[in-house]
Design a protein around this motif. Structure first.
Motif, short mmCIF file in Angstrom:
data_model
loop_
_atom_site.label_atom_id
_atom_site.label_comp_id
_atom_site.label_asym_id
_atom_site.label_seq_id
_atom_site.Cartn_x
_atom_site.Cartn_y
_atom_site.Cartn_z
N ALA A 24 0.96 -1.51 -0.38
CA ALA A 24 -0.18 0.04 0.00
C ALA A 24 1.17 1.05 -0.01
O ALA A 24 0.44 2.26 -0.49
CB ALA A 24 -1.25 0.18 1.22
N ASP A 25 1.90 0.64 0.37
CA ASP A 25 3.06 2.44 0.36
C ASP A 25 3.63 2.79 -0.33
O ASP A 25 4.26 3.87 -1.58
CB ASP A 25 3.62 2.34 1.81
CG ASP A 25 5.50 1.41 1.59
OD1 ASP A 25 5.25 0.15 0.87
OD2 ASP A 25 6.12 1.63 0.99
N ALA A 26 3.56 1.79 -1.98
CA ALA A 26 4.23 1.45 -2.88
C ALA A 26 3.76 3.70 -4.27
O ALA A 26 2.47 2.89 -3.65
CB ALA A 26 4.47 0.87 -4.26
N THR A 27 4.09 3.56 -5.00
CA THR A 27 3.00 4.70 -6.13
C THR A 27 3.91 4.16 -7.40
O THR A 27 5.34 3.51 -6.96
CB THR A 27 3.39 5.89 -6.03
OG1 THR A 27 3.56 6.49 -4.40
CG2 THR A 27 3.76 6.87 -6.40
N PHE A 28 3.43 3.84 -8.13
CA PHE A 28 3.36 3.87 -8.87
C PHE A 28 2.63 4.75 -10.02
O PHE A 28 1.56 4.85 -10.68
CB PHE A 28 2.42 2.21 -10.11
CG PHE A 28 3.30 0.68 -9.23
CD1 PHE A 28 3.58 0.25 -10.03
CD2 PHE A 28 1.99 1.01 -8.30
CE1 PHE A 28 3.80 -1.07 -9.19
CE2 PHE A 28 2.83 -0.17 -6.94
CZ PHE A 28 3.61 -1.37 -7.73
N ARG A 29 4.02 5.13 -10.81
CA ARG A 29 3.96 6.54 -11.31
C ARG A 29 4.04 5.73 -13.00
O ARG A 29 4.71 5.56 -13.43
CB ARG A 29 4.92 7.66 -11.57
CG ARG A 29 4.05 8.82 -11.96
CD ARG A 29 5.14 9.73 -11.33
NE ARG A 29 5.27 10.64 -11.97
CZ ARG A 29 6.04 11.38 -13.37
NH1 ARG A 29 7.34 10.96 -13.36
NH2 ARG A 29 6.04 12.38 -13.55
N ILE A 30 3.16 5.81 -13.81
CA ILE A 30 2.83 5.28 -15.59
C ILE A 30 3.28 6.03 -16.14
O ILE A 30 2.80 7.34 -16.72
CB ILE A 30 1.42 4.66 -15.25
CG1 ILE A 30 0.90 3.55 -14.71
CG2 ILE A 30 2.22 3.70 -16.69
CD1 ILE A 30 1.89 2.53 -14.10
N LEU A 31 4.34 5.91 -16.41
CA LEU A 31 5.09 7.40 -17.48
C LEU A 31 4.71 7.13 -18.95
O LEU A 31 4.46 7.82 -19.67
CB LEU A 31 6.63 7.00 -17.62
CG LEU A 31 7.30 7.31 -16.41
CD1 LEU A 31 9.19 7.28 -16.49
CD2 LEU A 31 7.01 8.38 -15.93
N ALA A 32 4.89 5.31 -20.01
CA ALA A 32 4.15 5.20 -20.91
C ALA A 32 3.66 3.81 -20.74
O ALA A 32 3.74 2.93 -20.17
CB ALA A 32 4.81 4.69 -21.79
N ALA A 33 2.46 3.72 -21.97
CA ALA A 33 2.11 2.22 -22.61
C ALA A 33 1.95 2.20 -23.55
O ALA A 33 1.17 2.78 -23.83
CB ALA A 33 0.62 1.50 -21.08
#
Length: 209
Positions: A24-33
């Motif tokens: 829950a403390d992790a942050t996923f920042r999606i830069l490209a897909a």
């Protein structure tokens, strides 16, 4: 043209939602897909206190076909992955709306900022419902000025930085404290501030010429 901010709740059976809830403390920042015929490829910045454990969790998921660590520093890693279930890409494809990057995913929720005609936004809502992705509309801004200098998120962060004393001399707020006060990752805070500062300084210099 309307601009909307949506909060999506990622279904339990989608690996990235499950990983983010488990960590829950992790942050996923999606830069490209990039979607493919049978899979999708993504580029993401992952920030977590126990980063190795999060990355192992990602790599262990059956729907993650490959994962490569492109860079790694302190509590943040840049990864590229291929997944057999790029569920989040399907609704935007079906509605014909380009997905604005980057967007952040944390604890099973993703925040999207979408700019599109009203009929396209309505179609996106229908597509999200069809794919079983619950969402809430946080706000809709009916008109976006084409000459607006800063994005809404940049402006909000800059205002928070001023209020918290980040720009005071001496500083009354560190970058870490600012990021915590607005609820984003330190790396995201740093990059967003840098982009906002760049625009403001360049505009200031241009106005002097």
């Amino acid at each position: 043209m309307p601009r909307a901010e949506l909060t999506l709740t990622i279904p339990d059976d989608i690996w990235i939602g499950d990983v983010s809830r488990t960590n829950a403390d992790a942050t996923f920042r999606i830069l490209a897909a990039l979607p493919g015929e049978e899979s999708g490829v993504g580029l993401a910045e992952v920030t977590a206190e126990d980063l190795p454990a999060v990355l192992r969790d990602v790599e262990s998921r059956e729907a993650v076909l490959t994962m490569e660590i492109l860079s790694h520093r302190d509590e943040t890693a840049l990864i590229q992955f291929e997944t057999s279930t790029p569920l989040l890409l399907f609704p935007v494809q079906g509605s014909g709306i380009p997905l604005e990057m980057p967007f952040t995913l944390q604890n099973g929720k993703a925040v999207w900022e979408i700019t599109a005609p009203q009929d396209r936004l309505s179609e996106l809502g229908e597509q999200l419902s069809d794919f079983g992705i619950p969402f809430s509309v946080e706000r809709v801004q009916q008109h976006v000025e084409s000459e607006q200098l800063l994005t809404e998120s940049q402006l909000e962060l800059l205002e928070a930085a001023v209020e918290e004393g980040y720009y005071d001399t001496p500083r009354n707020c560190s970058l870490t404290e600012l990021a915590e006060s607005v609820g984003i990752a330190k790396s995201t805070c740093s990059e967003t501030l840098h982009r906002a500062e760049e625009k403001v300084v360049k505009q200031f210099v241009d106005d002097l010429r």
